[in-house]
Motif scaffolding. Structure first.
Motif, short mmCIF file in Angstrom:
data_model
loop_
_atom_site.label_atom_id
_atom_site.label_comp_id
_atom_site.label_asym_id
_atom_site.label_seq_id
_atom_site.Cartn_x
_atom_site.Cartn_y
_atom_site.Cartn_z
N VAL A 126 -6.07 4.48 -1.44
CA VAL A 126 -5.37 3.20 -1.50
C VAL A 126 -5.75 2.33 -0.31
CG1 VAL A 126 -3.10 2.11 -1.33
CG2 VAL A 126 -3.44 4.03 -2.88
N ASN A 127 -5.83 2.92 0.88
CA ASN A 127 -6.16 2.13 2.06
C ASN A 127 -7.61 1.65 2.05
OD1 ASN A 127 -4.64 1.10 4.12
ND2 ASN A 127 -5.22 2.64 5.62
N LYS B 106 0.82 -1.21 0.00
CA LYS B 106 0.00 0.00 0.00
C LYS B 106 0.86 1.26 0.00
CE LYS B 106 -4.07 -1.73 2.48
NZ LYS B 106 -4.87 -1.58 3.72
N VAL C 108 -0.90 6.44 4.83
CA VAL C 108 -1.18 5.01 4.75
C VAL C 108 -0.80 4.34 6.07
CG1 VAL C 108 -0.68 2.85 3.56
CG2 VAL C 108 -0.86 4.97 2.26
#
Length: 367
Positions: free
Chosen positions: A155-156, A25, A57
Motif C-alpha cells: 500500500v505504501n 493508507k 504503514v
C-alpha cells in the motif's frame, strides 16, 4: 510555522494532504489485510494481519520497510515465546507475566527497538485468545504476520509515496520571510527612533526563528528519508536524466545549505538586535549619513531575504561604500566606532547570506 488560519488555507496545506493520505493508507492496508486473512485464509485470528499491516504503514517507504522488517522479527519472536511458554509451562498468571517480561525485555534490543514491543503484544494476542486452540497453527500465525507486513508495504509503495519537499520548502520560506520582516522593521525604526523594548522584541523574534529552524531541520531530514526506496524518486530521476537536468544536486544544495546559512543569518540578526538594544540606552548623536544609508541597506536586505525576486540595488557594494565613507569622515567621535563597526560587520554577514538565499531559492524553484 505561520499558516493561513482559514479553513481553505488549512485544507491547502501540504501537511493536511499528507496526513489525509497517511490515514487513507492505514485504512486500506488494515482493511485489505483483514479481508484476505478472514475471507481467503479463513483465519481464526484475523486481527493479526491487519494489526501488523497498520504497524507497517509509516509516513515514508523507507521507514515502512525498516519498521516492517522489525515488526516481522519482533512478532515472530513473540509467536515463538508464546508457544514455548504455553507448551512447556502452560498458560496461567505467572507464565503470562513471564511472557510479558521476556517480550518487554526483548523490546530493548537495539536492532528491533522501534517495533520491539510487538514481541509482548503478539504474546498477548496468542496467549490471551486460547492457547490450546492456537498451538497447532504456529505456521498460520507467522503467515498472517507476514501477510500484514506485505500488505502494508504494498500500500505504501503504490499509493503516492510522499516526498515531503513542499513541507520543507514552506519551512525554509517561512524562516526567510521572518528574517526579512525583522530587518524591514528594524530599518523603519532605526531611520526614525527606537527604544530598548523594540530591540528586545527583535531579539525575542530571533529566538523564535531559531526554534522554528529546528522544526525545519526535522522536516528536511524527513524529506531526505522519504526519497529512499521510493518509486517516485526513481521515476523522477529517470525523467531528469532524459532532460539532462541536474536539479537534484541543486535541490540538495537549496535545502541543507540554506538552513545552515539561515542559522548563521539568525545569529547575526540576533547580534544586530543586541547591539541596537544596548545602543538605545546610551545618549549619543547618530551620524545622519550613516543612519540613513545603513537603514536603507537593512531594508533592502530584508526585502531580498523575504523575496529573492525583489528588485534592489547591489547591497554588498553599497555596504562597502558606506564603510569607506564612514572611515573617511574625520568628524565622527571615537566612541561611536565600536557600535558602527558592529552594525556594519553583522550586516555584511547577512548581506552575504542574502545572495545565498536568492540563489538557492532560484535553484529550488527551477527543480
Amino acid at each position: 510555522m505561520p499558516h493561513d488560519r482559514s479553513l481553505e488555507g488549512y485544507l491547502r496545506r501540504p501537511e493536511f494532504a499528507t496526513d489525509l493520505l497517511q490515514i487513507t493508507k492505514g485504512v486500506i492496508a488494515a482493511t485489505g489485510a483483514w479481508w484476505i486473512s478472514d475471507a481467503v485464509l479463513d483465519s481464526q485470528m484475523p486481527f493479526l494481519a491487519p494489526w501488523t499491516a497498520l504497524l507497517t504503514v509509516h509516513a515514508t517507504v523507507y521507514r515502512s520497510f525498516s519498521r516492517g522488517v522489525q515488526t516481522t522479527i519482533a512478532s515472530t519472536i513473540g509467536v515463538g515465546v508464546s508457544f514455548l511458554i504455553g507448551n512447556y509451562l502452560g498458560v496461567g498468571l505467572w507464565t503470562f507475566a513471564l511472557a510479558m517480561f521476556v517480550g518487554l525485555a526483548g523490546a530493548r534490543l537495539s536492532w528491533i527497538r522501534d517495533e520491539g514491543v510487538a514481541i509482548a503484544t503478539t504474546a498477548i494476542f496468542i496467549l490471551g485468545s486460547g492457547f490450546d486452540s492456537q498451538q497447532p497453527l504456529l505456521v498460520d500465525r507467522l503467515l498472517e504476520l507476514a501477510l500484514g507486513v506485505a500488505v502494508g508495504l504494498a500500500v505504501n509503495l503504490l499509493m503516492i509515496p510522499p516526498l515531503r519537499d513542499r513541507q520543507a520548502a514552506r519551512y525554509i520560506d517561512s524562516v526567510n520571510r521572518q528574517m526579512g520582516e525583522v530587518l524591514t522593521d528594524m530599518s523603519d525604526q532605526f531611520s526614525r527612533s527606537w527604544d530598548s523594548d523594540a530591540a528586545q522584541e527583535w531579539f525575542e523574534r530571533t529566538e523564535s526563528m531559531s526554534r522554528e529552524l529546528q522544526s525545519a531541520w526535522q522536516t528536511v531530514r524527513f524529506a531526505r528519508e522519504s526519497r529512499r526506496i521510493n518509486p517516485r524518486t526513481a521515476i523522477r530521476a529517470r525523467r531528469l536524466r532524459r532532460r539532462g537536468d541536474t536539479a537534484d544536486s541543486a535541490e540538495k544544495e537549496s535545502y541543507e545549505n540554506i538552513l545552515f546559512r539561515a542559522d548563521e543569518g539568525i545569529s547575526h540578526l540576533r547580534n544586530l538586535a543586541r547591539t541596537l538594544r544596548e545602543a538605545s540606552s546610551s545618549e549619543r548623536e547618530w551620524n545622519t549619513s550613516f543612519r540613513d544609508e545603513w537603514a536603507s541597506i537593512v531594508a533592502d536586505a530584508g526585502r531580498s531575504i523575504a523575496d529573492p525576486d525583489a528588485e534592489v540595488e547591489p547591497i554588498f557594494d553599497r555596504l562597502q561604500q558606506l564603510s569607506t565613507d564612514i572611515s573617511q569622515d574625520r568628524s565622527l567621535p571615537e566612541t561611536t566606532w565600536p557600535i558602527y563597526g558592529s552594525l556594519i560587520t553583522s550586516l555584511r554577514h547577512i548581506v552575504v547570506i542574502v545572495d545565498d538565499v536568492a540563489s538557492t531559492r532560484s535553484a529550488r524553484e527551477s527543480d
